[in-house]
Design an enzyme around this catalytic site. Structure first.
Site, short mmCIF file in Angstrom:
data_model
loop_
_atom_site.label_atom_id
_atom_site.label_comp_id
_atom_site.label_asym_id
_atom_site.label_seq_id
_atom_site.Cartn_x
_atom_site.Cartn_y
_atom_site.Cartn_z
N GLU A 118 0.82 -1.22 0.00
CA GLU A 118 0.00 0.00 0.00
C GLU A 118 0.85 1.27 0.00
O GLU A 118 0.42 2.32 0.47
CB GLU A 118 -0.95 0.01 1.20
CG GLU A 118 -1.89 -1.17 1.32
CD GLU A 118 -2.88 -1.29 0.17
OE1 GLU A 118 -2.87 -0.44 -0.73
OE2 GLU A 118 -3.64 -2.27 0.18
N HIS A 129 -6.80 -4.17 9.38
CA HIS A 129 -7.98 -4.97 9.05
C HIS A 129 -8.76 -5.24 10.34
O HIS A 129 -8.89 -6.38 10.77
CB HIS A 129 -7.56 -6.28 8.39
CG HIS A 129 -6.86 -6.11 7.08
ND1 HIS A 129 -6.48 -7.17 6.28
CD2 HIS A 129 -6.46 -4.99 6.41
CE1 HIS A 129 -5.87 -6.72 5.19
NE2 HIS A 129 -5.85 -5.40 5.24
N HIS A 162 -12.21 -4.76 2.94
CA HIS A 162 -10.78 -4.66 3.20
C HIS A 162 -10.45 -4.27 4.65
O HIS A 162 -9.89 -5.08 5.38
CB HIS A 162 -10.16 -3.66 2.20
CG HIS A 162 -8.68 -3.63 2.18
ND1 HIS A 162 -7.94 -3.21 1.10
CD2 HIS A 162 -7.76 -3.92 3.13
CE1 HIS A 162 -6.65 -3.29 1.37
NE2 HIS A 162 -6.51 -3.71 2.61
N TYR A 175 -11.70 20.58 22.72
CA TYR A 175 -11.58 19.41 23.60
C TYR A 175 -10.38 18.54 23.25
O TYR A 175 -9.64 18.08 24.10
CB TYR A 175 -12.89 18.65 23.52
CG TYR A 175 -12.96 17.28 24.14
CD1 TYR A 175 -12.72 17.10 25.51
CD2 TYR A 175 -13.30 16.17 23.38
CE1 TYR A 175 -12.81 15.84 26.08
CE2 TYR A 175 -13.40 14.91 23.94
CZ TYR A 175 -13.15 14.75 25.28
OH TYR A 175 -13.25 13.52 25.84
N HIS A 220 -3.03 1.71 8.61
CA HIS A 220 -4.04 0.90 7.90
C HIS A 220 -4.11 -0.45 8.59
O HIS A 220 -3.08 -1.11 8.79
CB HIS A 220 -3.64 0.74 6.43
CG HIS A 220 -4.38 -0.39 5.76
ND1 HIS A 220 -5.75 -0.49 5.77
CD2 HIS A 220 -3.93 -1.48 5.09
CE1 HIS A 220 -6.11 -1.59 5.12
NE2 HIS A 220 -5.03 -2.22 4.71
N TYR A 270 -22.10 10.55 18.98
CA TYR A 270 -21.41 11.82 18.78
C TYR A 270 -19.93 11.65 18.46
O TYR A 270 -19.30 12.49 17.81
CB TYR A 270 -21.61 12.74 20.00
CG TYR A 270 -20.69 12.46 21.17
CD1 TYR A 270 -19.44 13.07 21.25
CD2 TYR A 270 -21.06 11.57 22.18
CE1 TYR A 270 -18.59 12.81 22.31
CE2 TYR A 270 -20.21 11.30 23.24
CZ TYR A 270 -18.97 11.92 23.31
OH TYR A 270 -18.12 11.64 24.34
#
Ligand code: 13P
Length: 243
Positions: A94, A115, A180, A233, A113, A138
């Site tokens: 990737e 899975h 994916h 925040y 990244h 939220y």
């Protein structure tokens, strides 16, 4: 520590540690996923990235690779390997997704990244392909918007997947990838990893709520209040490093 305060070896060690943490945290398994940090070299924008298909327990800092963010002249969308890559091992498949994100996202100091099981479960559902994870809670705001989008399916490692992820991440810090997994970016490695954990937690709660019925949604006005509050925040730190 702010990523900009690190030496390159410290940055490499932090990436390996983060990759291992994805397994320990239960948001990844086996050799899946990949982790990178923006890292300048000699004034050039680039990234340090995990290598392809190497077990995280066996991974050493010298196994990581560095590649420039700038797209070299002559690169083609079908290229499986980057034209320039410093390191002994092949970069994560990737590499293009990571590199292309740094090119368009000045706010990205790190990309994770994984899975993750619940996020990936949702990313297999047509309703999630169509509308992502909506504002059922939220905390969806941590990803930067009123939903967490799902990028359409494309072959792993492809230019099409990189393109789809970039589009799904417009105005967001995280997205799902259909069939994916998920991608999270942050100003720092810690922030990107924390966000990946939060998205997985939201995915699990959304999945649970879906078992019981149709979850209620927060409207745009309610989410606008949350975004305004979040700016105070928990602002996202920024910290790409390098020399
Ligand atoms: P790499 O081991 O090549 O990084 O591939 C893992 C993966 O998750 C591909 O999407």
């Amino acid at each position: 520590m702010n990523d900009s305060a690190r030496s390159e070896d410290e940055a490499r060690a932090a990436i390996v540690a983060a990759a291992r943490r994805t397994i320990a945290l239960g948001i990844n398994s086996g050799r899946a996923g990949n982790v990178s940090m923006r890292w300048h070299r000699g004034g050039g924008d680039g990234l340090l990235l995990t290598p392809s298909a190497l077990d995280y327990d066996a991974m050493r800092i010298d196994d990581l690779v560095w590649l420039p963010v700038a797209v070299p002249a002559g690169e083609r969308p079908g290229d499986e390997q980057p034209m320039r890559c410093d390191g002994e091992r092949a970069p994560s498949s990737e590499w293009r997704l990571h590199r292309d994100l740094y090119a368009v996202r000045g706010d990205a100091g790190a990309v994770v990244h994984v899975h993750a099981p619940f996020a990936t479960t949702l990313a297999c559902l047509p309703r999630v392909h169509a509308e992502g994870i909506p504002a059922f809670h939220y905390m969806i705001a941590v990803a930067g918007g009123d939903d967490i989008r799902c990028a359409p399916y494309a072959m792993f490692g492809s230019a099409a997947l990189s393109e789809a992820a970039r589009a799904a991440l417009q105005g967001r810090r995280a997205c799902l990838l259909a069939q994916h997994g998920l991608v999270a970016l942050g100003g720092t490695l810690d922030a990107a990893l924390e966000l990946a954990v939060e998205v997985e937690s939201l995915a699990r709660i959304y999945w649970q709520a879906l078992q019981l019925g149709e979850p209620a949604r927060l409207d745009t006005a309610a989410m606008a209040q949350v975004h305004a509050r979040f700016a105070r925040y928990r602002p996202d730190p920024v910290g790409p490093g390098g020399a």
